[in-house]
Design a protein around this motif. Structure first.
Motif, PDB file in Angstrom:
ATOM      1  N   UNK A 228       0.595  -1.169   0.101  1.00  0.00           N
ATOM      2  CA  UNK A 228      -0.263  -0.293   0.067  1.00  0.00           C
ATOM      3  C   UNK A 228       0.924   1.235   0.041  1.00  0.00           C
ATOM      4  N   UNK A 229       0.433   2.084  -0.836  1.00  0.00           N
ATOM      5  CA  UNK A 229       1.155   3.432  -1.002  1.00  0.00           C
ATOM      6  C   UNK A 229       0.389   4.898  -1.180  1.00  0.00           C
ATOM      7  N   UNK A 230      -0.860   4.504  -0.337  1.00  0.00           N
ATOM      8  CA  UNK A 230      -2.037   5.383  -0.403  1.00  0.00           C
ATOM      9  C   UNK A 230      -1.736   6.576   0.627  1.00  0.00           C
ATOM     10  N   UNK A 231      -1.100   6.316   1.534  1.00  0.00           N
ATOM     11  CA  UNK A 231      -0.774   7.027   2.841  1.00  0.00           C
ATOM     12  C   UNK A 231       0.709   7.419   2.837  1.00  0.00           C
ATOM     13  N   UNK A 232       1.360   8.106   3.802  1.00  0.00           N
ATOM     14  CA  UNK A 232       2.718   8.314   3.867  1.00  0.00           C
ATOM     15  C   UNK A 232       3.500   7.078   4.275  1.00  0.00           C
ATOM     16  N   UNK A 233       2.816   5.985   4.701  1.00  0.00           N
ATOM     17  CA  UNK A 233       3.258   4.540   4.896  1.00  0.00           C
ATOM     18  C   UNK A 233       3.419   3.760   3.630  1.00  0.00           C
ATOM     19  N   UNK A 234       4.856   3.496   3.283  1.00  0.00           N
ATOM     20  CA  UNK A 234       4.879   2.359   2.208  1.00  0.00           C
ATOM     21  C   UNK A 234       5.268   0.895   2.910  1.00  0.00           C
TER      22      UNK A 234
ATOM     23  N   UNK B 220       7.628   1.461   6.061  1.00  0.00           N
ATOM     24  CA  UNK B 220       8.536   2.778   6.204  1.00  0.00           C
ATOM     25  C   UNK B 220       7.592   3.907   5.997  1.00  0.00           C
ATOM     26  N   UNK B 221       7.606   4.812   6.818  1.00  0.00           N
ATOM     27  CA  UNK B 221       6.673   6.178   6.843  1.00  0.00           C
ATOM     28  C   UNK B 221       7.732   7.161   6.249  1.00  0.00           C
ATOM     29  N   UNK B 222       7.343   7.571   5.165  1.00  0.00           N
ATOM     30  CA  UNK B 222       8.089   8.523   4.464  1.00  0.00           C
ATOM     31  C   UNK B 222       7.209   9.012   3.279  1.00  0.00           C
ATOM     32  N   UNK B 223       6.454  10.349   3.293  1.00  0.00           N
ATOM     33  CA  UNK B 223       5.353  10.680   2.251  1.00  0.00           C
ATOM     34  C   UNK B 223       6.069  11.074   1.000  1.00  0.00           C
TER      35      UNK B 223
ATOM     36  N   UNK C 163      -2.043  -7.791  -4.483  1.00  0.00           N
ATOM     37  CA  UNK C 163      -2.936  -6.935  -3.897  1.00  0.00           C
ATOM     38  C   UNK C 163      -2.276  -5.662  -3.576  1.00  0.00           C
ATOM     39  N   UNK C 164      -3.011  -4.535  -4.044  1.00  0.00           N
ATOM     40  CA  UNK C 164      -2.488  -3.166  -3.668  1.00  0.00           C
ATOM     41  C   UNK C 164      -3.676  -2.348  -3.173  1.00  0.00           C
ATOM     42  N   UNK C 165      -3.172  -1.379  -2.115  1.00  0.00           N
ATOM     43  CA  UNK C 165      -4.248  -0.441  -1.600  1.00  0.00           C
ATOM     44  C   UNK C 165      -4.515   0.416  -2.494  1.00  0.00           C
ATOM     45  N   UNK C 166      -6.079   0.566  -2.879  1.00  0.00           N
ATOM     46  CA  UNK C 166      -6.539   1.302  -3.942  1.00  0.00           C
ATOM     47  C   UNK C 166      -7.038   2.820  -3.453  1.00  0.00           C
ATOM     48  N   UNK C 167      -6.546   3.193  -2.293  1.00  0.00           N
ATOM     49  CA  UNK C 167      -6.715   4.251  -1.676  1.00  0.00           C
ATOM     50  C   UNK C 167      -8.219   4.477  -1.084  1.00  0.00           C
ATOM     51  N   UNK C 168      -8.640   5.527  -0.961  1.00  0.00           N
ATOM     52  CA  UNK C 168      -8.224   6.832  -1.310  1.00  0.00           C
ATOM     53  C   UNK C 168      -7.160   7.534  -0.829  1.00  0.00           C
ATOM     54  N   UNK C 169      -6.308   8.094  -1.651  1.00  0.00           N
ATOM     55  CA  UNK C 169      -5.136   8.939  -1.143  1.00  0.00           C
ATOM     56  C   UNK C 169      -4.509   9.840  -2.258  1.00  0.00           C
ATOM     57  N   UNK C 170      -3.507  10.515  -2.014  1.00  0.00           N
ATOM     58  CA  UNK C 170      -3.069  11.557  -2.734  1.00  0.00           C
ATOM     59  C   UNK C 170      -2.487  10.697  -4.312  1.00  0.00           C
TER      60      UNK C 170
ATOM     61  N   UNK D 238      -2.118   2.271   7.308  1.00  0.00           N
ATOM     62  CA  UNK D 238      -2.435   0.828   6.842  1.00  0.00           C
ATOM     63  C   UNK D 238      -1.122   0.017   7.001  1.00  0.00           C
ATOM     64  N   UNK D 239      -1.608  -1.425   7.344  1.00  0.00           N
ATOM     65  CA  UNK D 239      -0.557  -2.398   7.532  1.00  0.00           C
ATOM     66  C   UNK D 239      -0.877  -3.471   6.284  1.00  0.00           C
ATOM     67  N   UNK D 240       0.329  -3.662   5.484  1.00  0.00           N
ATOM     68  CA  UNK D 240       0.382  -4.686   4.338  1.00  0.00           C
ATOM     69  C   UNK D 240      -0.122  -5.830   4.848  1.00  0.00           C
ATOM     70  N   UNK D 241       0.241  -6.299   6.199  1.00  0.00           N
ATOM     71  CA  UNK D 241      -0.183  -7.550   6.654  1.00  0.00           C
ATOM     72  C   UNK D 241      -1.687  -7.674   6.902  1.00  0.00           C
ATOM     73  N   UNK D 242      -2.161  -6.583   7.352  1.00  0.00           N
ATOM     74  CA  UNK D 242      -3.529  -6.726   7.510  1.00  0.00           C
ATOM     75  C   UNK D 242      -4.275  -6.607   5.875  1.00  0.00           C
TER      76      UNK D 242
END
Length: 236
Positions: free
Chosen positions: A7-13, A29-32, A61-68, A168-172
């Motif tokens: 997931x890359x929809x938030x500052x967390x990768x 890693x949290x880096x926006x 599976x990828x996080x689809x957002x919403x996000x920037x 978000x956690x990619x594990x979840x």
């Protein structure tokens, strides 16, 4: 089953590998500002830690957002590319659903993430697996009240105390996707990914598996960056 999720929809990768029973490896890693730089190493890291190779992955599976827009497209384009290259289905899951799933809650609550522009993305849940409303974008004053709130700890002076995971956690995310995939037939799984051989037998089945979808972004407003308009004519 071997699910690679990120997931890359938030500052967390965040990236994780799940075997259908448990999370084998996870990296966050949290880096926006470095989504594009951090995602590939995170994927390589979880594969190495789990002792697996990309060729063994059965679903992405990828996080689809919403996000920037900028961060969100990094994960989704990576999911599409991996799915196409490996010949496996690629899915999108609402990022707020992953946050909700991580709570394990059996009671109603609201999930919020930072939408920038002094706004929040939010969705309302009946429990950790059931989204009742949203996702939506709103000013903090307009986020539904009267329920526990999970997510980013912004605007607590307006929306009240926020608990649970901020990002978000990619594990979840992987766990939620694996749980959904375990209940699908091959035809239903293909349909959820938007593949041509996919088939949903009934409207009820389609509604019951709404968590999984194609790896397409959830945009709730126009991107911050705009294409410049035509230059104005200069007259003497």
């Amino acid at each position: 089953m071997l699910v690679l999720a990120f997931d890359t929809a938030t500052p967390a990768v965040t990236a994780a590998l799940h075997d259908g029973t448990r999370v084998l490896a996870e990296s966050t890693t949290v880096d926006a500002r470095r989504h594009g730089e951090l995602l590939a190493p995170a994927i390589e890291s979880v594969l190495t830690e789990a002792g697996a190779s990309l060729r063994e992955v059965t679903a992405v599976v990828a996080g689809a957002g919403p996000g920037p827009y900028t961060g969100l497209r990094v994960g989704l384009m990576t999911a599409r590319a991996l799915g196409s290259t490996l010949g496996i289905p690629a899915y999108g899951v609402c990022t707020l659903d992953a946050l909700a799933y991580a709570t394990g809650s059996s009671e109603p609550f609201v999930v919020v993430t930072d939408a920038r522009r002094k706004e929040l993305f939010w969705a309302r849940y009946g429990d950790a697996r059931t989204r009742l409303d949203g996702p939506r974008v709103a000013r903090p004053h307009d986020v539904p009240g009267g329920l526990p709130i999970v997510g980013i700890r912004l605007y607590e002076e307006i929306i009240g105390a926020v608990t649970g995971p901020e990002h978000p956690s990619a594990g979840a995310l992987a766990g939620l996707a694996a749980e959904q995939l375990a209940g699908l037939t091959p035809e239903q799984a293909a349909a959820a990914a938007g593949l041509p051989e996919g088939r949903i037998d009934s409207e009820e089945a389609a509604q019951g598996r709404a968590v999984l979808g194609p790896p397409a972004p959830i945009y709730l407003r126009r991107p911050d960056a705009q294409i410049p308009g035509a230059p104005k004519k200069v007259t003497a």
